[in-house]
Scaffold this motif. Structure first.
Motif, PDB file in Angstrom:
ATOM      1  N   GLU A  97      11.068  -5.031   5.053  1.00  0.00           N
ATOM      2  CA  GLU A  97      11.346  -3.785   4.533  1.00  0.00           C
ATOM      3  C   GLU A  97      11.382  -2.557   5.830  1.00  0.00           C
ATOM      4  O   GLU A  97      11.054  -3.110   6.823  1.00  0.00           O
ATOM      5  CB  GLU A  97      10.226  -3.301   3.653  1.00  0.00           C
ATOM      6  CG  GLU A  97       9.998  -3.917   2.281  1.00  0.00           C
ATOM      7  CD  GLU A  97      11.098  -3.503   1.430  1.00  0.00           C
ATOM      8  OE1 GLU A  97      11.696  -2.434   1.648  1.00  0.00           O
ATOM      9  OE2 GLU A  97      11.090  -3.941   0.257  1.00  0.00           O
ATOM     10  N   ALA A 100       7.958   3.525   5.288  1.00  0.00           N
ATOM     11  CA  ALA A 100       8.481   4.610   4.378  1.00  0.00           C
ATOM     12  C   ALA A 100       9.025   5.511   5.007  1.00  0.00           C
ATOM     13  O   ALA A 100       8.782   6.077   6.273  1.00  0.00           O
ATOM     14  CB  ALA A 100       7.220   4.971   3.725  1.00  0.00           C
ATOM     15  N   GLY A 115      15.268  12.712   0.217  1.00  0.00           N
ATOM     16  CA  GLY A 115      15.405  11.566  -0.234  1.00  0.00           C
ATOM     17  C   GLY A 115      14.155  10.776   0.470  1.00  0.00           C
ATOM     18  O   GLY A 115      13.925  10.950   1.554  1.00  0.00           O
ATOM     19  N   ASN A 117      12.203   7.076   0.573  1.00  0.00           N
ATOM     20  CA  ASN A 117      12.429   5.338   0.743  1.00  0.00           C
ATOM     21  C   ASN A 117      11.052   5.012   0.796  1.00  0.00           C
ATOM     22  O   ASN A 117      10.372   5.160   2.044  1.00  0.00           O
ATOM     23  CB  ASN A 117      13.288   5.037   1.702  1.00  0.00           C
ATOM     24  CG  ASN A 117      13.301   3.487   1.637  1.00  0.00           C
ATOM     25  OD1 ASN A 117      13.007   2.776   0.499  1.00  0.00           O
ATOM     26  ND2 ASN A 117      13.187   2.850   2.685  1.00  0.00           N
ATOM     27  N   GLY A 119      10.043   2.110   0.841  1.00  0.00           N
ATOM     28  CA  GLY A 119      10.016   0.855   1.855  1.00  0.00           C
ATOM     29  C   GLY A 119       8.577  -0.164   1.471  1.00  0.00           C
ATOM     30  O   GLY A 119       8.351  -0.437   0.590  1.00  0.00           O
ATOM     31  N   LYS A 122       5.434  -0.048  -0.731  1.00  0.00           N
ATOM     32  CA  LYS A 122       5.580  -0.543  -2.051  1.00  0.00           C
ATOM     33  C   LYS A 122       4.592  -1.846  -2.235  1.00  0.00           C
ATOM     34  O   LYS A 122       4.279  -2.188  -3.192  1.00  0.00           O
ATOM     35  CB  LYS A 122       7.032  -1.130  -2.639  1.00  0.00           C
ATOM     36  CG  LYS A 122       7.988   0.102  -2.733  1.00  0.00           C
ATOM     37  CD  LYS A 122       9.488  -0.684  -3.104  1.00  0.00           C
ATOM     38  CE  LYS A 122       9.937  -1.379  -1.833  1.00  0.00           C
ATOM     39  NZ  LYS A 122      11.350  -1.931  -2.044  1.00  0.00           N
TER      40      LYS A 122
END
Length: 311
Positions: A97, A100, A115, A117, A119, A122
């Protein structure tokens, strides 16, 4: 006292569009929206709630432990943290990943399109909480991985370790029952006034019922300061005057760092909140969440100018 910070580490990637979005969006074609904004470069800033709190604590002479998760692109941020005495022993790297990241485009009318993410966020950080010395520890759970935000309060509660619960922008991701479980038994629940209303709505509790479940409730009010509530007894803590309001982003995280520093100095919660006000003032005066600098000596002088001697 060792301070443990559960919270996100993220890159803020900021772009400026030298026009107004409205000049390039056709209202009657929103159902087939397809736009491209040519921006004036990109700025990359280090951020995330955990990183911001840790950075401010480093300026205050503390070496907190970050409990977080990052991706394969974390090297530059890692170097920055190490330069400020913040180790990586509590940070999990998720190689598949990215760290973030928030991608923020601002136009000339200060409208923003963002936006985010999550990453690596999670994934849980998987820190071995049993290595924490319960006799000399203080934890804060700030917005980050949802599993950590449930598991870490449970561990602190079961092992009699004082902790601050700071759900922030993750409030909508929790059910009312989960919020009650996470905040129950916290030394401090800290929110701004809007977030507190969100918690009351989600849980169905009254403010008085929330106050009964925690030792202290702190409500931050921006330029109006903050209110410390202990079982219904309220103490107002004023904000510290600033030279100019450049960017309020990150002021809340700075406030939390000052609060933690005060608690580490064995101040009362109201006195610790005063340190939070001073730290927040530095953040407001600079663009970005980890761009301000100060020595503890200068911090102390600013504190004493507003509140009197810092003993």
């Amino acid at each position: 006292m060792q301070i443990y910070i559960s919270g996100s580490l993220a890159f803020d990637r900021i772009m400026t569009f030298p026009d107004k979005f409205s000049n390039h969006i056709l209202p009657d074609k929103l159902h087939i929206l397809n736009v491209c904004f040519l921006v004036d470069g990109l700025e990359e800033k280090f951020g995330g709630t955990g990183g911001n709190i840790a950075y401010n604590l480093s300026l205050l002479g503390e070496k907190p432990v970050l409990l977080s998760q990052v991706g394969r692109d974390f090297a530059a941020y890692d170097t920055w943290l190490q330069e400020h005495g913040i180790g990586a022993e509590g940070i999990r790297t998720v190689e598949q990943e990215f760290t973030a990241g928030a991608y923020i485009t601002t136009d000339q009318a200060d409208n923003q399109i963002t936006g985010f993410n999550p990453g690596a966020m999670k994934y849980p950080c998987q820190f071995d909480m049993t290595t924490i010395d319960s006799a000399d520890a203080l934890g804060i759970i700030s917005p980050g991985n949802l599993g950590d935000m449930m598991d870490h309060p449970r561990y602190y509660r079961e092992n009699a370790i004082p902790f601050i619960f700071d759900p922030g922008q993750q409030i909508p991701a929790f059910s009312g029952e989960q919020l009650v479980q996470a905040l129950d038994g916290a030394e401090i629940l800290i929110t701004n006034d809007y977030e507190l209303e969100m918690i009351l709505k989600a849980t169905g509790m009254t403010k008085a019922e929330v106050v009964e479940r925690v030792a202290y409730l702190i409500t931050t009010l921006g330029e109006k300061g903050s209110v410390v509530n202990c079982k219904g007894q309220e103490t107002h803590v004023s904000a510290v005057p600033v030279s100019s309001v450049v960017d309020p982003t990150g002021a809340g995280d700075a406030f939390r760092a000052g609060l933690l520093k005060g608690l580490a100095m064995e101040k009362t919660v109201a006195e610790a909140a005063r340190l939070g006000s001073v730290c927040a003032a530095y953040a407001v005066e600079h663009k970005g969440t980890q761009e301000h600098r100060f020595s503890f000596q200068k911090f102390t002088k600013r504190y004493e100018a507003s509140f009197g001697p810092l003993e």
